[in-house]
Design a protein around this motif. Structure first.
Motif, PDB file in Angstrom:
ATOM      1  N   GLN A   1      60.531  12.838  -6.755  1.00 19.93           N
ATOM      2  CA  GLN A   1      59.283  12.554  -6.064  1.00 19.93           C
ATOM      3  C   GLN A   1      59.282  11.120  -5.528  1.00 19.93           C
ATOM      4  O   GLN A   1      59.823  10.205  -6.140  1.00 19.93           O
ATOM      5  CB  GLN A   1      58.092  12.726  -7.019  1.00 19.93           C
ATOM      6  N   ASP A   2      58.658  10.948  -4.386  1.00 15.45           N
ATOM      7  CA  ASP A   2      58.553   9.634  -3.744  1.00 15.45           C
ATOM      8  C   ASP A   2      57.281   8.941  -4.241  1.00 15.45           C
ATOM      9  O   ASP A   2      56.169   9.414  -3.996  1.00 15.45           O
ATOM     10  CB  ASP A   2      58.501   9.816  -2.227  1.00 15.45           C
ATOM     11  N   HIS A   3      57.465   7.826  -4.947  1.00 16.71           N
ATOM     12  CA  HIS A   3      56.313   7.107  -5.489  1.00 16.71           C
ATOM     13  C   HIS A   3      55.631   6.205  -4.460  1.00 16.71           C
ATOM     14  O   HIS A   3      54.534   5.712  -4.717  1.00 16.71           O
ATOM     15  CB  HIS A   3      56.749   6.233  -6.684  1.00 16.71           C
ATOM     16  N   LEU A   4      56.270   5.984  -3.315  1.00 18.62           N
ATOM     17  CA  LEU A   4      55.766   4.999  -2.365  1.00 18.62           C
ATOM     18  C   LEU A   4      54.329   5.270  -1.903  1.00 18.62           C
ATOM     19  O   LEU A   4      53.496   4.348  -1.905  1.00 18.62           O
ATOM     20  CB  LEU A   4      56.700   4.900  -1.164  1.00 18.62           C
TER      21      LEU A   4
ATOM     22  N   ARG B   1      53.705   1.721 -10.786  1.00 16.16           N
ATOM     23  CA  ARG B   1      54.806   2.686 -10.936  1.00 16.16           C
ATOM     24  C   ARG B   1      54.582   3.588 -12.155  1.00 16.16           C
ATOM     25  O   ARG B   1      54.811   4.784 -12.092  1.00 16.16           O
ATOM     26  CB  ARG B   1      56.147   1.955 -11.060  1.00 16.16           C
TER      27      ARG B   1
ATOM     28  N   GLN C   1      50.572  13.935   0.134  1.00 15.50           N
ATOM     29  CA  GLN C   1      51.362  12.721   0.406  1.00 15.50           C
ATOM     30  C   GLN C   1      52.134  12.871   1.704  1.00 15.50           C
ATOM     31  O   GLN C   1      52.616  13.936   2.011  1.00 15.50           O
ATOM     32  CB  GLN C   1      52.329  12.448  -0.750  1.00 15.50           C
TER      33      GLN C   1
END
Length: 213
Positions: A146-149, A158, A213
């Motif tokens: 998964q992309d946390h950005l 984070r 997202q």
């Protein structure tokens, strides 16, 4: 002597859940035991019925009666086991117990049962922790991909992003705490922060943000 016996819940019944690389003879014996225990072991029947307190074999059946069973001849007699006490282990997916076996004439006393009762909750917790970590390992690649950005841009730290992703996997706070190696209280704090930062009122709404997202 002691042993851990587990059965996995499947299709309304239970199947042996511990797979060990036995030799041919030992494997045959264990297969026999797996069939006989649910039928002839009164402690199994007690646990299957929801019993959660440590119990002794002698609480249900006399030595003479038990020695007349096939289970005794197959599993107990070869090890010269006379007395046994079981600490129940019941979870959403498994049924079983930690069995304490004793040779010789001295039976388990009431004091032994009381001590086992104090130890029992640690047995259950240890198994629960192992189950949570095993399932987490299966899902880890999905979560790590998964992309946390986008979540970081939304103001989440984070760690908060990690907590949210595990929430999306259906994990409860206590389970997330085990997976991440942090306290339950810390996870609860992170969840509260996540809801506030995302401007939502509940966990379901927070998890829904991942799909946008």
């Amino acid at each position: 002597m002691h042993s851990l016996e587990l059965w996995r819940k499947e299709d309304g019944g239970y199947q042996a859940a511990i797979d060990i690389d036995y030799g041919t003879k030992e494997k045959e014996i264990m297969q026999q035991v797996g069939v006989l225990v649910p039928v002839q072991h009164p402690c199994y029947q007690y646990i299957a019925g929801g019993g959660s307190d440590p119990v002794r074999l002698a609480d249900f059946v006399s030595q003479r009666q038990f020695k007349s069973t096939d289970l005794y001849q197959v599993a107990f007699r070869p090890l010269d086991v006379i007395h046994q006490m079981s600490i129940p282990l019941i979870t959403e997916t498994h049924l079983g117990g930690l069995t304490l076996n004793r040779q010789g004439r001295r039976p388990f006393a009431e004091e032994d049962v009381r001590l086992a009762a104090q130890f029992a909750r640690f047995v259950v917790q240890a198994h629960h922790t192992e189950e949570v970590l095993a399932r987490a390992l299966e899902q880890r690649s999905v979560v790590e991909a998964q992309d946390h950005l986008p979540l970081r841009r939304a103001g989440l730290s984070r760690r908060e992003a990690e907590v949210l992703h595990w929430m999306a996997q259906g994990k409860r706070d206590k389970e997330i705490a085990i997976i991440l190696g942090i306290s339950h209280r810390t996870v609860t704090h992170h969840v509260s922060a996540i809801l506030a930062k995302l401007g939502v009122e509940n966990r379901t709404a927070a998890v829904a943000t991942l799909t946008h997202q």
